[in-house]
Design a protein around this motif. Structure first.
Motif, PDB file in Angstrom:
ATOM      1  N   ALA A 205       0.808  -1.218   0.000  1.00 32.81           N
ATOM      2  CA  ALA A 205       0.000   0.000   0.000  1.00 32.81           C
ATOM      3  C   ALA A 205       0.848   1.279   0.000  1.00 32.81           C
ATOM      4  CB  ALA A 205      -0.970  -0.016   1.182  1.00 32.81           C
ATOM      5  N   PRO A 206       1.879   1.406   0.842  1.00 32.08           N
ATOM      6  CA  PRO A 206       2.687   2.633   0.800  1.00 32.08           C
ATOM      7  C   PRO A 206       3.391   2.834  -0.534  1.00 32.08           C
ATOM      8  CG  PRO A 206       3.041   1.453   2.860  1.00 32.08           C
ATOM      9  CD  PRO A 206       2.281   0.524   1.957  1.00 32.08           C
ATOM     10  N   ARG A 207       3.829   1.744  -1.162  1.00 29.47           N
ATOM     11  CA  ARG A 207       4.492   1.861  -2.468  1.00 29.47           C
ATOM     12  C   ARG A 207       3.511   2.343  -3.526  1.00 29.47           C
ATOM     13  NH1 ARG A 207       7.861  -3.887  -2.407  1.00 29.47           N
ATOM     14  NH2 ARG A 207       9.270  -3.361  -0.674  1.00 29.47           N
ATOM     15  N   LEU A 208       2.303   1.824  -3.488  1.00 27.57           N
ATOM     16  CA  LEU A 208       1.295   2.257  -4.452  1.00 27.57           C
ATOM     17  C   LEU A 208       0.958   3.732  -4.274  1.00 27.57           C
ATOM     18  CD1 LEU A 208      -1.163  -0.778  -4.487  1.00 27.57           C
ATOM     19  CD2 LEU A 208       0.366  -0.049  -6.324  1.00 27.57           C
ATOM     20  N   TYR A 209       0.834   4.174  -3.019  1.00 32.54           N
ATOM     21  CA  TYR A 209       0.523   5.588  -2.809  1.00 32.54           C
ATOM     22  C   TYR A 209       1.691   6.472  -3.212  1.00 32.54           C
ATOM     23  CZ  TYR A 209      -0.854  10.028  -0.830  1.00 32.54           C
ATOM     24  OH  TYR A 209      -1.161  11.359  -0.676  1.00 32.54           O
ATOM     25  N   ALA A 210       2.920   6.043  -2.943  1.00 28.70           N
ATOM     26  CA  ALA A 210       4.085   6.833  -3.339  1.00 28.70           C
ATOM     27  C   ALA A 210       4.128   7.009  -4.854  1.00 28.70           C
ATOM     28  CB  ALA A 210       5.365   6.169  -2.842  1.00 28.70           C
ATOM     29  N   SER A 211       3.850   5.934  -5.600  1.00 25.82           N
ATOM     30  CA  SER A 211       3.834   6.001  -7.057  1.00 25.82           C
ATOM     31  C   SER A 211       2.698   6.896  -7.547  1.00 25.82           C
ATOM     32  CB  SER A 211       3.689   4.595  -7.635  1.00 25.82           C
ATOM     33  OG  SER A 211       3.569   4.623  -9.036  1.00 25.82           O
ATOM     34  N   HIS A 212       1.543   6.732  -6.930  1.00 22.93           N
ATOM     35  CA  HIS A 212       0.374   7.542  -7.285  1.00 22.93           C
ATOM     36  C   HIS A 212       0.639   9.015  -6.980  1.00 22.93           C
ATOM     37  CE1 HIS A 212      -3.929   8.492  -7.690  1.00 22.93           C
ATOM     38  NE2 HIS A 212      -3.799   9.198  -6.588  1.00 22.93           N
ATOM     39  N   ALA A 213       1.212   9.309  -5.819  1.00 22.76           N
ATOM     40  CA  ALA A 213       1.490  10.684  -5.430  1.00 22.76           C
ATOM     41  C   ALA A 213       2.507  11.325  -6.360  1.00 22.76           C
ATOM     42  CB  ALA A 213       1.970  10.736  -3.985  1.00 22.76           C
ATOM     43  N   LYS A 214       3.495  10.556  -6.792  1.00 20.44           N
ATOM     44  CA  LYS A 214       4.494  11.069  -7.728  1.00 20.44           C
ATOM     45  C   LYS A 214       3.821  11.526  -9.019  1.00 20.44           C
ATOM     46  CE  LYS A 214       8.683  11.621  -9.464  1.00 20.44           C
ATOM     47  NZ  LYS A 214       9.601  12.699  -9.002  1.00 20.44           N
ATOM     48  N   ARG A 215       2.866  10.743  -9.482  1.00 23.03           N
ATOM     49  CA  ARG A 215       2.155  11.077 -10.717  1.00 23.03           C
ATOM     50  C   ARG A 215       1.236  12.282 -10.517  1.00 23.03           C
ATOM     51  NH1 ARG A 215       0.690   6.490 -11.400  1.00 23.03           N
ATOM     52  NH2 ARG A 215      -1.428   6.477 -10.601  1.00 23.03           N
ATOM     53  N   VAL A 216       0.576  12.355  -9.366  1.00 23.97           N
ATOM     54  CA  VAL A 216      -0.415  13.404  -9.118  1.00 23.97           C
ATOM     55  C   VAL A 216       0.246  14.694  -8.647  1.00 23.97           C
ATOM     56  CG1 VAL A 216      -2.382  14.061  -7.670  1.00 23.97           C
ATOM     57  CG2 VAL A 216      -2.272  11.765  -8.666  1.00 23.97           C
ATOM     58  N   TYR A 217       1.149  14.574  -7.671  1.00 29.66           N
ATOM     59  CA  TYR A 217       1.728  15.753  -7.015  1.00 29.66           C
ATOM     60  C   TYR A 217       3.141  16.093  -7.483  1.00 29.66           C
ATOM     61  CZ  TYR A 217      -2.110  15.045  -3.722  1.00 29.66           C
ATOM     62  OH  TYR A 217      -3.342  14.885  -3.159  1.00 29.66           O
ATOM     63  N   GLY A 218       3.772  15.164  -8.211  1.00 29.97           N
ATOM     64  CA  GLY A 218       5.155  15.382  -8.605  1.00 29.97           C
ATOM     65  C   GLY A 218       6.154  14.979  -7.545  1.00 29.97           C
ATOM     66  N   THR A 219       5.672  14.395  -6.466  1.00 35.10           N
ATOM     67  CA  THR A 219       6.526  13.934  -5.370  1.00 35.10           C
ATOM     68  C   THR A 219       5.851  12.757  -4.684  1.00 35.10           C
ATOM     69  OG1 THR A 219       7.489  14.499  -3.213  1.00 35.10           O
ATOM     70  CG2 THR A 219       5.476  15.653  -3.833  1.00 35.10           C
ATOM     71  N   PRO A 220       6.617  11.771  -4.221  1.00 30.47           N
ATOM     72  CA  PRO A 220       6.023  10.647  -3.479  1.00 30.47           C
ATOM     73  C   PRO A 220       5.646  11.021  -2.054  1.00 30.47           C
ATOM     74  CG  PRO A 220       8.380  10.364  -3.615  1.00 30.47           C
ATOM     75  CD  PRO A 220       8.063  11.563  -4.464  1.00 30.47           C
ATOM     76  N   THR A 221       6.028  12.241  -1.630  1.00 32.84           N
ATOM     77  CA  THR A 221       5.741  12.682  -0.264  1.00 32.84           C
ATOM     78  C   THR A 221       5.032  14.038  -0.283  1.00 32.84           C
ATOM     79  OG1 THR A 221       7.966  13.645  -0.146  1.00 32.84           O
ATOM     80  CG2 THR A 221       7.662  11.407   0.742  1.00 32.84           C
ATOM     81  N   PRO A 222       3.751  14.065  -0.632  1.00 33.99           N
ATOM     82  CA  PRO A 222       3.031  15.334  -0.644  1.00 33.99           C
ATOM     83  C   PRO A 222       2.915  15.914   0.756  1.00 33.99           C
ATOM     84  CG  PRO A 222       1.519  13.482  -0.917  1.00 33.99           C
ATOM     85  CD  PRO A 222       2.904  12.924  -1.029  1.00 33.99           C
ATOM     86  N   PRO A 223       2.620  17.223   0.865  1.00 31.31           N
ATOM     87  CA  PRO A 223       2.549  17.859   2.181  1.00 31.31           C
ATOM     88  C   PRO A 223       1.573  17.145   3.120  1.00 31.31           C
ATOM     89  CG  PRO A 223       2.478  19.500   0.442  1.00 31.31           C
ATOM     90  CD  PRO A 223       2.367  18.171  -0.232  1.00 31.31           C
ATOM     91  N   ARG A 224       2.013  16.944   4.335  1.00 27.97           N
ATOM     92  CA  ARG A 224       1.183  16.290   5.339  1.00 27.97           C
ATOM     93  C   ARG A 224       0.291  17.315   6.026  1.00 27.97           C
ATOM     94  NH1 ARG A 224       5.730  13.207   4.759  1.00 27.97           N
ATOM     95  NH2 ARG A 224       5.512  10.961   5.146  1.00 27.97           N
ATOM     96  N   VAL A 225      -0.771  16.828   6.641  1.00 28.98           N
ATOM     97  CA  VAL A 225      -1.699  17.711   7.341  1.00 28.98           C
ATOM     98  C   VAL A 225      -0.985  18.483   8.435  1.00 28.98           C
ATOM     99  CG1 VAL A 225      -3.684  17.740   8.899  1.00 28.98           C
ATOM    100  CG2 VAL A 225      -3.781  16.415   6.802  1.00 28.98           C
ATOM    101  N   GLY A 226      -0.061  17.817   9.142  1.00 33.52           N
ATOM    102  CA  GLY A 226       0.623  18.451  10.254  1.00 33.52           C
ATOM    103  C   GLY A 226       1.824  19.281   9.857  1.00 33.52           C
ATOM    104  N   ALA A 227       2.141  19.263   8.564  1.00 34.53           N
ATOM    105  CA  ALA A 227       3.355  19.964   8.129  1.00 34.53           C
ATOM    106  C   ALA A 227       3.121  21.473   8.005  1.00 34.53           C
ATOM    107  CB  ALA A 227       3.816  19.404   6.791  1.00 34.53           C
TER     108      ALA A 227
END
Length: 227
Positions: A205-227
């Motif tokens: 699951a984390p790998r799938l979201y990282a790949s998805h986020a890279k495609r959507v946001y341009g980064t595998p680590t989009p801004p977190r709620v607490g950031a």
């Protein structure tokens, strides 16, 4: 409520985890839409696919509460739940109306990549209603759920979402939740899953979201709620 002695009651920690995911994804969506250049239907399709997924997660999340949670709280909680559940239901109606507006605009924007500002503004209306609702739910409803809803009934909320989601999207959806999820809560949720998903999901699951986020946001680590 009729239940056996020592029957476990709801562990609501997973709701906080789900709310964190919803806050993050819907906060990021308006800017994602605004950044798509007019006429860029390829990029609009990527963002629209993501928006469709999170809108479905939200719809099923609230549909489960409508069917499972509100009736039981009203039946069992007397004046305590009668004072707050109608407000929750009213807020759901407002969120549903905003969600319908978003999905209607999304369908046209996907194929034209034009009038993105109208879609972004509709997403901001939806976000405002979501933030108000989730804050009140966390403050007022979740303590009541711990008292009046059994663990088995609470699990029905998640089961409703899984049963009505495309099976291929379930690992990604769990990855979205895991991204900022509390490890102990994730472990507790997976403890009820069959053996194979329980073993595979923490890796997949984390790998799938990282790949998805890279495609959507341009980064595998989009801004977190607490950031």
């Amino acid at each position: 409520m009729v239940r056996t002695v020592n029957e476990p009651m709801a562990d609501v920690r997973d709701m906080f985890m789900a709310h964190t995911m919803i806050r993050r994804e819907f906060r990021l969506l308006p800017q994602l839409v605004r950044e798509v250049e007019a006429g860029d239907v390829g990029r609009a399709g990527v963002v629209a696919d993501h928006a469709d997924k999170v809108c479905l997660v939200l719809h099923l999340h609230h549909e489960g509460e409508d069917e499972v949670l509100w009736p039981r709280l009203l039946e069992r909680g007397g004046e305590r739940t009668a004072a707050i559940v109608p407000t929750m239901e009213e807020q759901h109606h407002g969120i549903d109306a905003a969600l319908t507006e978003v999905t209607g605009l999304l369908a046209g924007w996907r194929t034209t990549a034009r009038d993105g500002e109208a879609l972004a503004a509709a997403l901001e209306v939806l976000l405002d209603r979501l933030l108000e609702h989730m804050a009140l739910e966390e403050k007022e409803i979740l303590p009541l759920a711990e008292e009046y809803i059994t663990a088995a009934e609470w699990a029905g909320l998640g089961e409703h979402g899984m049963a009505n989601s495309p099976k291929k999207d379930l690992p990604l959806a769990f990855g979205m939740v895991m991204y900022e999820g509390d490890p102990a809560t994730i472990k507790a949720v997976l403890s009820h899953a069959p053996l194979v998903p329980r073993l595979i999901m923490p890796l997949l699951a984390p790998r799938l979201y990282a790949s998805h986020a890279k495609r959507v946001y341009g980064t595998p680590t989009p801004p977190r709620v607490g950031a």
